[in-house]
Design a protein around this motif. Structure first.
Motif, mmCIF file in Angstrom:
data_model
loop_
_atom_site.group_PDB
_atom_site.id
_atom_site.type_symbol
_atom_site.label_atom_id
_atom_site.label_comp_id
_atom_site.label_asym_id
_atom_site.label_seq_id
_atom_site.Cartn_x
_atom_site.Cartn_y
_atom_site.Cartn_z
ATOM 1 N N HIS A 90 0.949 -0.930 -0.445
ATOM 2 C CA HIS A 90 -0.018 -0.165 -0.200
ATOM 3 C C HIS A 90 0.396 1.491 0.116
ATOM 4 O O HIS A 90 0.483 2.298 -0.260
ATOM 5 C CB HIS A 90 -0.601 0.128 1.134
ATOM 6 N N SER A 91 1.808 1.132 1.048
ATOM 7 C CA SER A 91 2.635 2.751 1.473
ATOM 8 C C SER A 91 4.133 2.063 0.473
ATOM 9 O O SER A 91 5.339 2.943 1.517
ATOM 10 C CB SER A 91 2.755 2.543 2.707
ATOM 11 N N ARG A 92 4.437 1.275 -0.140
ATOM 12 C CA ARG A 92 6.205 1.157 -0.257
ATOM 13 C C ARG A 92 6.502 0.708 -1.659
ATOM 14 O O ARG A 92 5.292 0.101 -2.730
ATOM 15 C CB ARG A 92 6.665 -0.361 0.984
ATOM 16 N N TYR A 93 7.895 1.178 -1.705
ATOM 17 C CA TYR A 93 7.222 0.880 -3.311
ATOM 18 C C TYR A 93 9.031 0.568 -3.532
ATOM 19 O O TYR A 93 9.937 0.736 -2.701
ATOM 20 C CB TYR A 93 7.575 2.215 -4.673
ATOM 21 N N VAL A 94 9.472 0.234 -5.279
ATOM 22 C CA VAL A 94 10.569 0.067 -5.391
ATOM 23 C C VAL A 94 11.227 1.211 -6.081
ATOM 24 O O VAL A 94 10.801 1.090 -7.052
ATOM 25 C CB VAL A 94 10.280 -1.162 -6.672
ATOM 26 N N VAL A 95 12.395 2.069 -5.471
ATOM 27 C CA VAL A 95 12.936 2.758 -6.962
ATOM 28 C C VAL A 95 13.776 2.748 -7.101
ATOM 29 O O VAL A 95 15.301 2.393 -7.111
ATOM 30 C CB VAL A 95 12.366 4.665 -5.642
ATOM 31 N N ARG A 96 14.777 3.401 -8.340
ATOM 32 C CA ARG A 96 15.659 3.792 -9.197
ATOM 33 C C ARG A 96 16.160 5.363 -8.535
ATOM 34 O O ARG A 96 15.633 6.257 -9.386
ATOM 35 C CB ARG A 96 15.851 3.249 -10.360
ATOM 36 N N ILE A 97 17.071 5.482 -8.319
ATOM 37 C CA ILE A 97 17.816 6.709 -7.991
ATOM 38 C C ILE A 97 18.086 7.106 -9.195
ATOM 39 O O ILE A 97 19.334 6.171 -9.542
ATOM 40 C CB ILE A 97 18.718 6.780 -6.221
ATOM 41 N N HIS A 98 18.382 8.813 -9.485
ATOM 42 C CA HIS A 98 19.337 8.609 -10.717
ATOM 43 C C HIS A 98 20.391 10.098 -9.476
ATOM 44 O O HIS A 98 19.915 10.748 -9.577
ATOM 45 C CB HIS A 98 18.292 9.308 -11.460
ATOM 46 N N GLN A 99 21.558 9.974 -10.771
ATOM 47 C CA GLN A 99 21.796 10.821 -9.786
ATOM 48 C C GLN A 99 22.075 12.595 -10.198
ATOM 49 O O GLN A 99 21.543 13.009 -11.014
ATOM 50 C CB GLN A 99 23.046 10.933 -11.494
#
Length: 208
Positions: free
Chosen positions: A138-147
């Motif tokens: 519900h409130s959690r995601y997988v994210v990719r961080i960019h520079q």
């Protein structure tokens, strides 16, 4: 200020005819960053989710022309993990989600706003561009961080290695406006010369 009757009539005509611009790639109406950010716990807009199908096609970024996502992030020793100091396998984006996370991710639970006011009291530079990859709960995601452009270049950026965080809080993701895409750049905005009466200005200014 009184801009004159011509400006007033032009404005009234504009208000009568103006309609919210259509999103160029979606059937829904355009949404502003302010509206999108009103509920920091609401699900991420679907057009700003990358998703496994797109990732496997080599599409690592969302395609919304107006908005992009920024994630609360700060450099740590994890950025210098050996996995980030070498280029990834050419086909990494075709792996299973579990394999991708096992190889390239860390727990994102700790990335919260430092102050209780959330975004309203955020520190300068705390947001890094990010791609929301997929939803876990519900409130959690997988994210990719960019520079982040004004930070020291991270090893993972130099090598094109994905910097992924799982269990990342929805409340730490914020919508921002893409460059040259804010309100004044939208189609159909109001434009008209400003006309000011002579009596607004001091006499000594009128002979310049």
């Amino acid at each position: 200020l009184d801009y004159g009757i011509e400006w007033e009539k032009a404005w009234e005509a504009h208000v009568k005819k103006w309609k919210s611009p259509k999103h160029p790639s979606l059937p829904k109406q355009w949404i502003s960053a302010k509206e999108a950010n009103e509920d920091s716990e609401a699900p991420i807009l679907k057009e700003l989710m990358v998703g496994m199908p797109n990732l496997q096609k080599g599409k690592e970024f969302a395609t919304d022309p107006y908005l992009f996502t920024g994630c609360v992030y700060w450099p740590s020793k994890a950025d210098n993990d050996p996995v980030y100091k070498k280029p990834p396998a050419d086909d990494w984006n075709t792996w299973k989600a579990t394999e991708i996370l096992e190889e390239f991710s860390d727990d994102g639970e700790t990335y919260h706003y430092w102050r209780s006011g959330g975004y309203a009291t955020h520190s300068d530079g705390i947001h890094w561009p990010c791609s929301v990859m997929w939803k876990e709960s519900h409130s959690r995601y997988v994210v990719r961080i960019h520079q982040q452009p004004w930070q020291e270049t991270m090893p993972w950026d130099e090598n094109g290695t994905p910097r992924l965080l799982y269990n990342y809080p929805r409340s730490s993701i914020h919508y921002f406006v893409m460059p040259d895409s804010s309100d004044q750049h939208l189609p159909g905005v109001f434009r008209h010369p400003l006309v000011m009466k002579d009596e607004v200005f001091p006499e000594q200014w009128k002979n310049l």
